[in-house]
Design a protein around this motif. Structure first.
Motif, PDB file in Angstrom:
ATOM      1  N   LEU A 173      29.524   5.335  55.970  1.00 40.78           N
ATOM      2  CA  LEU A 173      29.843   5.334  54.539  1.00 40.78           C
ATOM      3  C   LEU A 173      28.686   5.867  53.703  1.00 40.78           C
ATOM      4  O   LEU A 173      28.887   6.651  52.776  1.00 40.78           O
ATOM      5  CB  LEU A 173      30.180   3.903  54.087  1.00 40.78           C
ATOM      6  N   VAL A 174      27.468   5.440  54.034  1.00 39.96           N
ATOM      7  CA  VAL A 174      26.309   5.746  53.199  1.00 39.96           C
ATOM      8  C   VAL A 174      25.796   7.165  53.390  1.00 39.96           C
ATOM      9  O   VAL A 174      25.474   7.850  52.405  1.00 39.96           O
ATOM     10  CB  VAL A 174      25.181   4.728  53.479  1.00 39.96           C
ATOM     11  N   PRO A 179      27.176  10.204  54.264  1.00 35.95           N
ATOM     12  CA  PRO A 179      27.843  11.311  53.553  1.00 35.95           C
ATOM     13  C   PRO A 179      27.656  11.237  52.044  1.00 35.95           C
ATOM     14  O   PRO A 179      27.393  12.249  51.392  1.00 35.95           O
ATOM     15  CB  PRO A 179      29.318  11.139  53.942  1.00 35.95           C
ATOM     16  N   ILE A 180      27.779  10.031  51.491  1.00 33.83           N
ATOM     17  CA  ILE A 180      27.617   9.872  50.038  1.00 33.83           C
ATOM     18  C   ILE A 180      26.191  10.214  49.620  1.00 33.83           C
ATOM     19  O   ILE A 180      25.966  10.931  48.642  1.00 33.83           O
ATOM     20  CB  ILE A 180      27.984   8.440  49.611  1.00 33.83           C
ATOM     21  N   GLY A 181      25.229   9.705  50.390  1.00 34.79           N
ATOM     22  CA  GLY A 181      23.829   9.995  50.084  1.00 34.79           C
ATOM     23  C   GLY A 181      23.510  11.478  50.194  1.00 34.79           C
ATOM     24  O   GLY A 181      22.739  12.015  49.389  1.00 34.79           O
ATOM     25  N   SER A 182      24.121  12.149  51.158  1.00 38.07           N
ATOM     26  CA  SER A 182      23.885  13.585  51.335  1.00 38.07           C
ATOM     27  C   SER A 182      24.411  14.376  50.141  1.00 38.07           C
ATOM     28  O   SER A 182      23.762  15.311  49.663  1.00 38.07           O
ATOM     29  CB  SER A 182      24.562  14.069  52.619  1.00 38.07           C
ATOM     30  N   ILE A 183      25.592  14.005  49.664  1.00 38.36           N
ATOM     31  CA  ILE A 183      26.178  14.697  48.508  1.00 38.36           C
ATOM     32  C   ILE A 183      25.313  14.482  47.270  1.00 38.36           C
ATOM     33  O   ILE A 183      25.026  15.429  46.524  1.00 38.36           O
ATOM     34  CB  ILE A 183      27.617  14.199  48.259  1.00 38.36           C
ATOM     35  N   ILE A 184      24.895  13.237  47.044  1.00 41.83           N
ATOM     36  CA  ILE A 184      24.048  12.925  45.884  1.00 41.83           C
ATOM     37  C   ILE A 184      22.735  13.701  45.963  1.00 41.83           C
ATOM     38  O   ILE A 184      22.269  14.284  44.972  1.00 41.83           O
ATOM     39  CB  ILE A 184      23.778  11.414  45.802  1.00 41.83           C
TER      40      ILE A 184
END
Length: 300
Positions: free
Chosen positions: A68-69, A71-76
């Motif tokens: 969960l973390v 992919p979201i962190g990579s986009i941010i």
């Protein structure tokens, strides 16, 4: 037996907003007007709980968290770095992200904005119009001209689309640039709308002073909806200060820790400013919103 005296009227609560008279107009605005999303069905909650429970029991909890973390962190991270190194990238990213974020905010504040802007009329300036979220509130009112100023020209198509969807009848003037490009129009605007704009300007005081000059004396109003520094809750205020350096880059210029309402009251005077406080922002560091209006300045 002593006879009971007359009952005192109940004080207004969140479910019963007080009727407020300001600048000759009555407003009934309160937290119950915020539109909230539907709660998740019980079946969905139980399924999510079961997945987390199984992951924890089998030892795959960290793997689930990483899934969960990461992919979201990579986009941010990608957006933050892109905004930092390329102005063009930042404008394109903003044109994609801002309308989506503002759509959620607009849904929450739909009823509040409808009540606040019910007296909209004449020549209107929507400064930092974004994707045109405020255009629908000009429909059905005696608005003679709607000027939408948005420096990110990649968002102008969205403004035109919002006008078509709302079936706006008055003339629409979409402009690039910003406040400094509005020349020769002092004292001509009946209303100015600020929707999450003062968080991005370089000099808040100078902006407020120029806006006041644009207003028609004795009748011109400023309507605002701005997220501000939360001076009531220490932990949220600390979060706003700590996250500010990252957020201002990720959001392409949004400052999450400004004392905007305080500056407005200093510049215009407390008597000219009426505001309602809401905790309904999209993120904890932009949670506190001040929504209200500034009364006319009078002839100088």
């Amino acid at each position: 037996m002593v006879a009971a005296g007359p009952r005192r009227p109940k004080a207004p609560t969140q479910q019963q907003s007080a009727l407020v008279k300001f600048d000759g107009e009555l407003f009934r605005i309160g937290e119950e007007m915020i539109v909230t999303g539907k709660p998740l069905p019980l079946r969905t909650k139980l399924l999510a709980l079961a997945v987390v429970g199984v992951a924890a029991y089998t030892g795959y909890g960290m793997l689930l968290l990483a899934a969960l973390v990461v992919p979201i962190g990579s986009i941010i991270g990608f957006i933050t770095v892109g905004n930092l190194v390329s102005k063009s990238f930042a404008e394109k990213a903003s044109a994609k992200i801002i309308p989506v974020v503002m759509q959620g905010i607009s849904k929450k504040f739909r009823n509040v904005r409808g009540e606040l802007l019910k007296g909209l009329k004449g020549k209107v300036l929507d400064l930092g119009a974004g994707g045109g979220a405020y255009l629908p509130f000009a429909v059905g009112k005696p608005v003679t001209q709607y000027v939408a100023v948005e420096p990110n020209e990649k968002m102008h198509a969205a403004i035109a689309g919002a006008a078509r969807d709302a079936e706006l009848r008055c003339p629409l003037d979409v402009r690039g640039g910003f406040l400094q490009d509005i020349v020769g129009e002092n004292g001509t605007y009946d209303a100015i709308i600020l929707g999450n704009v003062l968080c991005e300007v370089h000099d808040v005081r100078a902006t407020l002073q120029q806006l006041d000059k644009l207003l028609r004396p004795d009748t011109g109003r400023i309507y605002f909806s701005e997220h501000v520094l939360d001076e009531d809750q220490t932990l949220r205020r600390l979060m706003q200060h700590l996250l500010h350096p990252w957020w201002v880059t990720f959001s392409n210029g949004c400052n999450c820790n400004r004392r905007t309402l305080h500056l407005m009251r200093q510049e215009f005077g407390t008597a000219r400013v009426k505001s309602w406080t809401f905790y309904a922002g999209g993120f904890p560091w932009t949670a506190r919103f001040e929504v209200g209006l500034v009364a006319p300045r009078g002839e100088s």
